[in-house]
Design an enzyme around this catalytic site. Structure first.
Site, mmCIF file in Angstrom:
data_model
loop_
_atom_site.group_PDB
_atom_site.id
_atom_site.type_symbol
_atom_site.label_atom_id
_atom_site.label_comp_id
_atom_site.label_asym_id
_atom_site.label_seq_id
_atom_site.Cartn_x
_atom_site.Cartn_y
_atom_site.Cartn_z
ATOM 1 N N ASP A 18 0.863 -1.254 0.003
ATOM 2 C CA ASP A 18 -0.016 0.138 0.085
ATOM 3 C C ASP A 18 0.918 1.274 -0.168
ATOM 4 O O ASP A 18 1.912 1.208 0.585
ATOM 5 C CB ASP A 18 -0.822 -0.029 1.319
ATOM 6 C CG ASP A 18 -2.329 0.935 1.123
ATOM 7 O OD1 ASP A 18 -2.571 1.357 -0.061
ATOM 8 O OD2 ASP A 18 -2.768 1.165 2.219
ATOM 9 N N ASN A 20 1.120 3.372 -3.120
ATOM 10 C CA ASN A 20 1.640 3.888 -4.385
ATOM 11 C C ASN A 20 1.091 5.307 -4.810
ATOM 12 O O ASN A 20 1.719 6.122 -5.232
ATOM 13 C CB ASN A 20 1.273 2.958 -5.338
ATOM 14 C CG ASN A 20 1.779 1.517 -5.409
ATOM 15 O OD1 ASN A 20 2.724 1.302 -4.828
ATOM 16 N ND2 ASN A 20 1.097 0.822 -6.119
ATOM 17 N N ARG A 22 0.136 7.605 -2.511
ATOM 18 C CA ARG A 22 0.807 8.715 -1.804
ATOM 19 C C ARG A 22 2.090 8.897 -2.177
ATOM 20 O O ARG A 22 2.853 10.347 -2.543
ATOM 21 C CB ARG A 22 0.775 8.202 -0.267
ATOM 22 C CG ARG A 22 -0.548 8.662 0.483
ATOM 23 C CD ARG A 22 -0.857 7.859 1.571
ATOM 24 N NE ARG A 22 -0.949 6.620 1.239
ATOM 25 C CZ ARG A 22 -1.018 5.521 2.466
ATOM 26 N NH1 ARG A 22 -0.679 5.824 3.389
ATOM 27 N NH2 ARG A 22 -1.408 4.381 2.070
ATOM 28 N N ASN A 66 -11.396 -2.022 -4.808
ATOM 29 C CA ASN A 66 -10.683 -1.188 -5.561
ATOM 30 C C ASN A 66 -11.561 -0.657 -6.961
ATOM 31 O O ASN A 66 -11.041 0.236 -7.633
ATOM 32 C CB ASN A 66 -9.296 -1.601 -6.042
ATOM 33 C CG ASN A 66 -8.239 -1.502 -4.654
ATOM 34 O OD1 ASN A 66 -7.342 -2.428 -4.683
ATOM 35 N ND2 ASN A 66 -8.332 -0.739 -3.769
ATOM 36 N N TRP A 67 -12.489 -1.586 -7.297
ATOM 37 C CA TRP A 67 -13.407 -1.026 -8.523
ATOM 38 C C TRP A 67 -13.949 0.352 -8.257
ATOM 39 O O TRP A 67 -14.338 0.818 -9.205
ATOM 40 C CB TRP A 67 -14.570 -2.146 -8.579
ATOM 41 C CG TRP A 67 -14.073 -3.267 -9.147
ATOM 42 C CD1 TRP A 67 -13.643 -4.644 -8.746
ATOM 43 C CD2 TRP A 67 -13.703 -3.601 -10.678
ATOM 44 N NE1 TRP A 67 -13.349 -5.697 -9.734
ATOM 45 C CE2 TRP A 67 -13.411 -5.034 -10.972
ATOM 46 C CE3 TRP A 67 -13.841 -2.834 -11.860
ATOM 47 C CZ2 TRP A 67 -13.110 -5.392 -12.220
ATOM 48 C CZ3 TRP A 67 -13.337 -3.440 -13.283
ATOM 49 C CH2 TRP A 67 -13.238 -4.493 -13.102
ATOM 50 N N ARG A 183 2.285 -5.115 5.720
ATOM 51 C CA ARG A 183 1.433 -4.297 5.004
ATOM 52 C C ARG A 183 2.461 -2.685 5.224
ATOM 53 O O ARG A 183 2.894 -2.469 6.152
ATOM 54 C CB ARG A 183 -0.012 -3.953 5.687
ATOM 55 C CG ARG A 183 -0.622 -2.779 4.998
ATOM 56 C CD ARG A 183 -2.082 -2.626 5.486
ATOM 57 N NE ARG A 183 -2.744 -1.611 4.315
ATOM 58 C CZ ARG A 183 -4.080 -1.561 4.112
ATOM 59 N NH1 ARG A 183 -4.804 -2.551 4.588
ATOM 60 N NH2 ARG A 183 -4.407 -0.621 3.268
ATOM 61 N N SER A 191 -8.003 -4.840 5.191
ATOM 62 C CA SER A 191 -8.641 -4.803 3.989
ATOM 63 C C SER A 191 -9.136 -5.635 3.015
ATOM 64 O O SER A 191 -9.038 -5.759 2.001
ATOM 65 C CB SER A 191 -7.845 -3.586 3.012
ATOM 66 O OG SER A 191 -7.264 -2.424 3.647
HETATM 67 C C1 IPE Z 1 -5.562 -2.754 0.018
HETATM 68 O O1 IPE Z 1 -5.065 -1.497 -0.320
HETATM 69 C C2 IPE Z 1 -5.715 -3.211 -1.552
HETATM 70 C C3 IPE Z 1 -4.254 -3.398 -2.218
HETATM 71 C C4 IPE Z 1 -3.259 -2.962 -1.815
HETATM 72 C C5 IPE Z 1 -4.279 -4.143 -3.562
HETATM 73 P P1 IPE Z 1 -6.345 -0.064 -0.371
HETATM 74 O O2 IPE Z 1 -5.593 1.217 -0.350
HETATM 75 O O3 IPE Z 1 -7.006 -0.321 -1.274
HETATM 76 O O4 IPE Z 1 -7.079 -0.281 1.238
HETATM 77 P P2 IPE Z 1 -7.751 0.903 2.066
HETATM 78 O O5 IPE Z 1 -8.773 1.341 1.328
HETATM 79 O O6 IPE Z 1 -6.579 1.876 2.525
HETATM 80 O O7 IPE Z 1 -8.433 -0.051 3.201
HETATM 81 C C1 IPE Z 2 -1.888 0.226 -3.265
HETATM 82 O O1 IPE Z 2 -1.613 1.900 -3.350
HETATM 83 C C2 IPE Z 2 -2.013 -0.300 -4.665
HETATM 84 C C3 IPE Z 2 -3.647 -0.639 -4.793
HETATM 85 C C4 IPE Z 2 -4.545 -0.434 -4.032
HETATM 86 C C5 IPE Z 2 -3.958 -1.088 -6.147
HETATM 87 P P1 IPE Z 2 -2.619 2.774 -3.170
HETATM 88 O O2 IPE Z 2 -3.170 3.117 -4.765
HETATM 89 O O3 IPE Z 2 -3.771 2.348 -2.278
HETATM 90 O O4 IPE Z 2 -1.982 4.078 -2.781
HETATM 91 P P2 IPE Z 2 -2.276 4.881 -1.483
HETATM 92 O O5 IPE Z 2 -2.611 4.355 -0.338
HETATM 93 O O6 IPE Z 2 -3.362 5.680 -2.196
HETATM 94 O O7 IPE Z 2 -1.155 6.082 -1.341
HETATM 95 MG MG MG Z 3 -4.091 2.451 -0.486
#
Ligand code: IPE
Ligand code: IPE
Ligand code: MG
Length: 241
Positions: A18, A20, A22, A66-67, A183, A191
């Protein structure tokens, strides 16, 4: 294997990569750039895990929730996963890494489904690290699907249910429970990732954003894991009696 790390071949490590988005925002770049850097970090960490002799590794690439993100970001993520699988499969074959993708396939774009099938087929004989990547994955959804089929089975036990869950996740066979869950990104939650399999997982939460996570961080996490006494509800050996 790196020196000083206890044998890790029996370990199932699961990672929620998690942060990416930010990472990109901090650099004034589009979130997509963060996901690109994140894919590069996944490539490095998969190799590092294989070098450390980790037996099983599961990575969360895209959650069913994530959808809810903008269509452009979802599309970019799927494109990156596809490209990643096409590039890495031949490399994994050379290293004996076997890939399985878990989660729903029916909502994925056809080119991604094809890349998944081809990477799974190419690596099917791999006897080294067993790698799972979770795409359109929701632990609750998987548990629910397993439960709705489960009532027809004769053997009602946690083991049988676990096998059913693994079969539904397209893995074909059971995968061990998670020993260590890592994580990144600073959030301390699951999550909807591997809820059943994490029943006794040790958890390590890193404040690092995923693109900054590297080999040394994985090694440090494994080292910390080996310092933690796992009891599974029992007493520690020296305290028993
Ligand atoms: C969890 O990260 C899913 C993945 C890393 C693929 P999210 O960024 O989607 O989770 P939440 O929304 O912060 O719980
Ligand atoms: C994790 O990074 C990757 C996926 C959920 C696909 P994020 O995209 O959730 O990055 P933040 O949490 O918004 O920084
Ligand atoms: Mg995230």
């Amino acid at each position: 294997m790196s020196s000083g790390i206890p044998a890790s071949s029996g370990l199932h490590v699961a990672i929620i990569p998690d942060g990416n988005g930010r990472w990109a925002v901090q650099r004034g770049r589009p979130r997509r750039a963060g996901h690109r850097a994140g894919a590069e970090a996944i490539r490095r960490v998969v190799d590092a895990a294989a070098d450390l002799g980790i037996g099983h590794l599961t990575l969360f690439a895209f959650s069913s929730d994530n959808w809810e993100r903008p269509a452009g970001e979802v599309e970019a993520l799927f494109g990156l996963v596809r490209q990643f699988l096409l590039e890495q499969a031949p490399h994994w074959v050379g290293r004996g890494v076997r890939l399985r993708v878990i989660g729903r396939r029916d909502r994925l774009p056809t080119p991604l489904r094809a890349a998944i099938a081809s990477a799974e087929e190419a690596t099917a004989a791999g006897q080294g690290m067993q790698l799972r990547i979770a795409v359109d994955y929701s632990a609750r959804e998987e548990i629910l699907r397993a439960a709705t089929r489960f009532y027809t089975t004769l053997e009602i036990s946690q083991e049988a249910f676990g096998r059913m869950l693994a079969r539904l996740s397209h893995t074909g066979e059971s995968f061990p429970d998670v020993d260590l869950l890592i994580r990144t990104g600073g959030e301390q939650r699951l999550s909807d990732f591997l809820l059943w399999e994490c029943a006794y997982a040790e958890m390590i939460f890193s404040k690092k954003l995923w693109p900054d996570f590297g080999e040394a961080d994985l090694e440090e996490a494994i080292r910390e894991y080996h310092t933690r006494p796992r009891r599974f509800g029992r007493l520690q050996a020296e305290k028993a009696g």
